[in-house]
Design a protein around this motif. Structure first.
Motif, short mmCIF file in Angstrom:
data_model
loop_
_atom_site.label_atom_id
_atom_site.label_comp_id
_atom_site.label_asym_id
_atom_site.label_seq_id
_atom_site.Cartn_x
_atom_site.Cartn_y
_atom_site.Cartn_z
N GLU A 109 0.84 -1.21 0.00
CA GLU A 109 0.00 0.00 0.00
C GLU A 109 0.87 1.26 0.00
O GLU A 109 0.53 2.25 -0.64
N GLN A 110 2.00 1.21 0.70
CA GLN A 110 2.91 2.37 0.71
C GLN A 110 3.61 2.55 -0.64
O GLN A 110 3.92 3.67 -1.03
N LYS B 198 1.49 7.08 -6.45
CA LYS B 198 0.35 8.00 -6.63
C LYS B 198 0.67 9.42 -6.20
O LYS B 198 0.10 10.37 -6.72
N ASN B 199 1.61 9.60 -5.27
CA ASN B 199 2.03 10.95 -4.91
C ASN B 199 2.69 11.65 -6.10
O ASN B 199 2.59 12.86 -6.26
N TRP C 271 2.15 1.87 -3.52
CA TRP C 271 1.15 2.56 -4.36
C TRP C 271 1.07 4.04 -3.98
O TRP C 271 0.94 4.89 -4.85
N GLN C 272 1.16 4.34 -2.70
CA GLN C 272 1.11 5.75 -2.27
C GLN C 272 2.32 6.52 -2.82
O GLN C 272 2.17 7.66 -3.26
#
Length: 186
Positions: A130-131, A137-138, A133-134
């Motif tokens: 999940e991190q 996405k940032n 992807w973050q």
């Protein structure tokens, strides 16, 4: 949990965290640094064309296996696992997955060199993917893509620019690392 592995079949054991993320042509607005009183200008588009990334990331050595495909389903997940099993085929892969409905393993064949472990339901904080992807996405915010091809090119560039060191720094968690090392480095 103790795993009994036939060491003749595998040269290495690795831990991966797996997840999926959707990326699309719709502009996702994010913060922008501007002078005081100046409103940022972002080219915005409202288009509902998307693609998905299936990714497995290792906090142990920073290795990754990423697929870009259009959709999520049990059949696609099974194809992903088969392709992932061929990536370093002499490596036994312990893959931590979430409880997405299409991760059902009742009617799929899981390759011999992959063991799937589920995290408890509704606990995305336990999946370091999940991190990842973050992180992506940032960098995705305020981007505008004219075509799906340009979006795919951008995603490909982002995924390929992530070094093993970057992946380890994002996914590394001392609890996972200590448990893995205690189990497999004895």
């Amino acid at each position: 949990m103790r795993l009994s592995l036939n060491k003749d079949n595998y040269e290495a054991v690795n831990l991966y965290f797996q997840d999926e993320a959707r990326f699309g042509m719709m502009t996702h607005l994010g913060k922008y640094l501007t002078a005081s009183g100046v409103k940022p200008i972002v080219n915005y588009q409202h288009v509902f064309k998307t693609t998905y990334l299936y990714g497995s990331y290792s906090p142990i050595n920073g290795d990754s296996f990423v697929w870009e495909i259009n959709g999520v389903s049990t059949g696609i997940f099974e194809q992903y696992l088969k392709a992932f099993s061929l990536y370093h085929p002499k490596e036994y892969k312990i893959v931590v997955i979430d409880n997405a409905g299409f991760h059902s393993t009742r009617n799929i064949e899981v390759p011999d060199n992959i063991l799937l472990l589920r995290i408890p339901p509704y606990t995305p904080e336990l999946n370091p993917c999940e991190q990842v992807w973050q992180y992506i996405k940032n960098r995705f915010k305020n981007q505008r893509f004219e075509t799906m091809e340009s979006l795919r090119d951008w995603i490909d560039k982002m995924v390929n620019e992530m070094t093993c060191q970057t992946i380890k720094s994002i996914t590394g968690n001392h609890h996972y690392l200590n448990a893995f090392n205690a189990t497999f480095n004895n």
